[in-house]
Design an enzyme around this catalytic site. Structure first.
Site, PDB file in Angstrom:
ATOM      1  N   PRO A   2       0.789  -1.217   0.000  1.00 54.73           N
ATOM      2  CG  PRO A   2      -0.227  -1.267   2.067  1.00 54.73           C
ATOM      3  CD  PRO A   2       0.998  -1.703   1.376  1.00 54.73           C
ATOM      4  CD  GLU A   3       4.456   2.773  -3.484  1.00 54.17           C
ATOM      5  OE1 GLU A   3       4.572   3.911  -3.964  1.00 54.17           O
ATOM      6  OE2 GLU A   3       5.101   1.799  -3.899  1.00 54.17           O
ATOM      7  CG  HIS A 108      -2.494 -13.690   8.442  1.00 52.84           C
ATOM      8  ND1 HIS A 108      -1.543 -13.819   9.435  1.00 52.84           N
ATOM      9  CD2 HIS A 108      -2.199 -14.626   7.518  1.00 52.84           C
ATOM     10  CE1 HIS A 108      -0.698 -14.789   9.110  1.00 52.84           C
ATOM     11  NE2 HIS A 108      -1.082 -15.305   7.953  1.00 52.84           N
ATOM     12  NE  ARG A 131       6.534  -8.463   5.461  1.00 44.50           N
ATOM     13  CZ  ARG A 131       7.394  -7.869   4.634  1.00 44.50           C
ATOM     14  NH1 ARG A 131       7.015  -7.562   3.411  1.00 44.50           N
ATOM     15  NH2 ARG A 131       8.606  -7.604   5.030  1.00 44.50           N
TER      16      ARG A 131
END
Length: 302
Positions: A2-3, A108, A131
DNA sequence: AGAATTACCTGGCAGC
DNA sequence: TGCTGCCAGGTAATTC
C-alpha cells in the site's frame, strides 16, 4: 502493497459502507500489530457512528462520533475487506461494488468492526495483515495531525499540493540520492518504492542523481528538471488512483477486486526487460539504494 | 544533524 | 517433496 494510491482505493471502497453507519461491536482477534492495539479499543469503538473517511499520505483516517478518529496504517501487507453486507449501497465515487463474501476469517484477520445502520444495513469490515507491520490507533480528531508519523509529513503528491518551487527547496540541501529523498515522507507524503521508480522513469531522471542537483536555479526559480519531476509524480499518482491502485502479491481492494495499475509499470519489477521509451533501446536495471530495490533505465534516465 | 543500516513479521518463490 | 535463502508495497529505532 500500500502506497498512497492503494490507501486511497481502500478509502473509496470503505466509504459507502461505513459512513453513516454505527459500529455495533468490535472483535479484537490479535492485538499485537506493529504497535499493540490500544487497550479497551473494542469498548471505545462500540456505539460510535462513522462520520467520514479521510486519507493523509498512507494513513486512513476514520472520523467517528464524539470527536474521535480511528487511524489505520496498512504497513506492507495490510488490507481492509468488506463482508456480509445485506444491501448494495449506491456508488457515488466510482469505486466498484462493495461485497466480498469470503464468509470466514483466517489467522491474519486481526480486527473486525461489525456495522449496522438505521437503513437495515448489517455488515462488517475486517482488517487483515499477515506481516503485522500495520497498526490501528484511536485519537481525538483534533490531535490526529500531531501524532508521531503524521506530524512530520510533507505535502501530498498531487498537482494541487506539490509545486516545483517547494520540491526544489526541499531537495536543494540534501546530499543523498534522489531516490532516497523522494522516499522520505517529510518531503513528499505518500510516495513509496513503486511510484518513486515510476515517476523517475517518466521524468527521465536517474535515481542515483544527487538530490541537491535539483536545487533552485540562480534566479530562485525551479529548474526544468524539477518541473518535469513534479509533473511526473502528480501524473503517476493520479493515474494509479484512477486504476484502483496496484495489486501485487495479494489483492487490496476492499471488495476483493484487483487494482490494475501493475500492468502499466514502465520499470518497476522489469529488470532485464527493454525500456518502454520509444527508440531508447536501454535495458531496465535493478540496484539497491538504502536497502530497497530501485528499477531504472540507465540509458534515458540521467 | 543527517544519512545509512537494522529491526520488526510472514509468505511466496527460486534453486537445490 | 521439502529444505534454505532471498525478497517483498512500510516506518522507526539505532548506528555511523
Amino acid at each position: 502493497m500500500p502506497e498512497l494510491p492503494e490507501v486511497e482505493t481502500v478509502r473509496r471502497g470503505l466509504e459507502p459502507v461505513m459512513v453513516g453507519r454505527t459500529i455495533r461491536r468490535v472483535d479484537v482477534r490479535r492485538p499485537d500489530l506493529r504497535w499493540p492495539l490500544p487497550a479497551g479499543l473494542a469498548d471505545s469503538l462500540a456505539g460510535r457512528e462513522v462520520f467520514a473517511l479521510r486519507r493523509r499520505a498512507k494513513y486512513l483516517l476514520i472520523d467517528l462520533s464524539d470527536h474521535h478518529t480511528m487511524v489505520s496504517h496498512l504497513g506492507m501487507s495490510g488490507s481492509w475487506r468488506i463482508e456480509s453486507a445485506t444491501e448494495r449501497p449506491s456508488d457515488p465515487v466510482g469505486a466498484s461494488a462493495h461485497y466480498y463474501a469470503r464468509g470466514k476469517l483466517d489467522a491474519h484477520d486481526h480486527l473486525v468492526l461489525h456495522l449496522g445502520g438505521a437503513d437495515g444495513f448489517v455488515g462488517s469490515v475486517v482488517y487483515n495483515d499477515p506481516r503485522r507491520f500495520g497498526f490501528v490507533l484511536l485519537e481525538e480528531t483534533s490531535r490526529v495531525e500531531q501524532l508521531p508519523g503524521l506530524s512530520v509529513l510533507g505535502v501530498e503528491p498531487t498537482a494541487a499540493d506539490l509545486s516545483a518551487g517547494y520540491l526544489a527547496e526541499m531537495l536543494g540541501p540534501r546530499r543523498t540520492p534522489l531516490k532516497s529523498a523522494l522516499l522520505d515522507q517529510r518531503v513528499i507524503a505518500g510516495l513509496g518504492n513503486i511510484y518513486v521508480c515510476e515517476a523517475l522513469w517518466r521524468a527521465r531522471l536517474s535515481p542515483r542523481r544527487n538530490a541537491s542537483t535539483l536545487k533552485p536555479l540562480a534566479n530562485g526559480k525551479p529548474s526544468e528538471r524539477v518541473r518535469r519531476l513534479v509533473a511526473a509524480i502528480a501524473a503517476v499518482i493520479e493515474e494509479a488512483i484512477e486504476a484502483g491502485g496496484s495489486s501485487l502479491r495479494d489483492h487490496i481492494r476492499s471488495d476483493g477486486t484487483m487494482g490494475y495499475f501493475q500492468h502499466r509499470f514502465d520499470v518497476y519489477d522489469r529488470e532485464g526487460k527493454p525500456c518502454r521509451r520509444p527508440r531508447c533501446g536501454g535495458v531496465v536495471r535493478r540496484l539497491v539504494q538504502s536497502g530497497r530495490s530501485t528499477f531504472y533505465c540507465p540509458v534515458c534516465q540521467r
